[in-house]
Design a protein around this motif. Structure first.
Motif, PDB file in Angstrom:
ATOM      1  N   LYS A  88      -0.759  35.873  53.378  1.00  0.00           N
ATOM      2  CA  LYS A  88      -0.620  34.746  52.799  1.00  0.00           C
ATOM      3  C   LYS A  88       0.358  33.692  53.665  1.00  0.00           C
ATOM      4  O   LYS A  88       1.704  34.133  53.905  1.00  0.00           O
ATOM      5  N   LEU A 147       0.219  37.400  45.426  1.00  0.00           N
ATOM      6  CA  LEU A 147       1.080  37.558  46.727  1.00  0.00           C
ATOM      7  C   LEU A 147       2.142  36.585  46.771  1.00  0.00           C
ATOM      8  O   LEU A 147       1.976  35.585  46.707  1.00  0.00           O
ATOM      9  N   GLY A 196       3.362  37.554  52.213  1.00  0.00           N
ATOM     10  CA  GLY A 196       2.759  38.736  51.866  1.00  0.00           C
ATOM     11  C   GLY A 196       1.486  39.385  52.438  1.00  0.00           C
ATOM     12  O   GLY A 196       0.951  38.550  52.916  1.00  0.00           O
ATOM     13  N   ASP A 254       4.819  41.788  47.439  1.00  0.00           N
ATOM     14  CA  ASP A 254       4.892  41.602  48.910  1.00  0.00           C
ATOM     15  C   ASP A 254       3.433  42.219  49.616  1.00  0.00           C
ATOM     16  O   ASP A 254       3.089  41.779  50.847  1.00  0.00           O
ATOM     17  N   THR A 255       2.922  43.281  48.959  1.00  0.00           N
ATOM     18  CA  THR A 255       1.695  43.780  49.481  1.00  0.00           C
ATOM     19  C   THR A 255       0.688  44.060  48.425  1.00  0.00           C
ATOM     20  O   THR A 255       1.180  44.942  47.415  1.00  0.00           O
ATOM     21  N   LEU A 297      -2.192  41.353  52.185  1.00  0.00           N
ATOM     22  CA  LEU A 297      -3.437  42.017  51.521  1.00  0.00           C
ATOM     23  C   LEU A 297      -4.103  42.974  52.632  1.00  0.00           C
ATOM     24  O   LEU A 297      -4.347  42.667  53.495  1.00  0.00           O
TER      25      LEU A 297
END
Length: 228
Positions: A227, A119, A123, A94-95, A125
């Motif tokens: 994303k 991801l 999600g 998710d991260t 970054l």
């Protein structure tokens, strides 16, 4: 980058708890569910990434010596460790977080494209890196930094399929101190005493001042990307 260089940089800033708490608070809303820290080093960031919304945290570190030190630490049961790279992970997260790591990677765009693939939909970054190319110093070179970023150059280094959520600067007082060091002291490597003064005093002032400056200047650039 040699592991001894990694170790030196990580050890020098490992005790900067005020700074770590500051950036952790600034990104906390994007750190949730299944989380990966890429280039986790000696594992000193883990406790700052763990918040009430994190279910699992994967610490990914390719360096053998650093991974050995990381593995020697004690963590909550929700923390896993991987000796390798993000490409070698079979997980989807998710991260995905890079804390002072992307500047060490020669092909940063390729790395963020890999992050995109790992991801979940929706999600995030999250990237923290040293800011401002004009501050690039012998210390940056010695610890294996290929570059420093601006918000624009960081965005250019992130896979275009990712949407920009936020790009800000943190630590305005630290930026002024770095400028003073470059112009006046010309010290290539910060001392333990300088790091303690920065973390103990300057970071505390930056916490108050950065918001007044609308996060437009600072020693560190923080980018958050989503994303679709």
């Amino acid at each position: 980058m040699a592991e001894s260089q990694d170790d030196f940089e990580l050890t020098l800033f490992a005790g900067a708890v005020n700074w770590k708490q500051y950036w952790a608070t600034s990104i906390a809303q994007y750190v949730y569910g299944s989380v990966a820290e890429v280039g986790a080093g000696i594992g000193s960031n883990a406790r700052f990434l763990l918040n009430q919304h994190v279910e699992k945290l994967m610490l990914i570190e390719p360096g053998e010596e650093l991974f050995s030190q990381l593995s020697a630490r004690e963590y909550p049961e929700c923390v896993d460790k991987l000796h390798g790279t993000l490409r070698e992970s079979r997980g989807v997260f998710d991260t995905i977080v890079y804390i002072d790591v992307l500047e060490h990677i020669k092909d940063d765009l390729l790395e963020t494209s890999c992050a995109y693939d790992h991801l979940t939909k929706g999600g995030h970054l999250v990237i923290l890196s040293p800011a401002w190319p004009f501050l690039y110093s012998p210390f940056d070179r010695a610890v294996g930094h290929h570059r420093r970023y601006t918000r624009a150059s960081l965005r250019a280094s992130v896979d275009s399929r990712l949407e920009t959520v936020s790009e800000i600067y943190l630590d305005s007082v630290g930026l002024l101190a770095s400028l003073a060091n470059r112009l006046l002291l010309r010290s290539s490597v910060p001392s333990d005493a300088q790091v303690k003064i920065w973390d103990g005093l300057m970071v505390r002032v930056s916490v108050m001042l950065d918001s007044m400056l609308f996060y437009t200047i600072g020693k560190t650039v923080v980018g958050v990307y989503r994303k679709p």
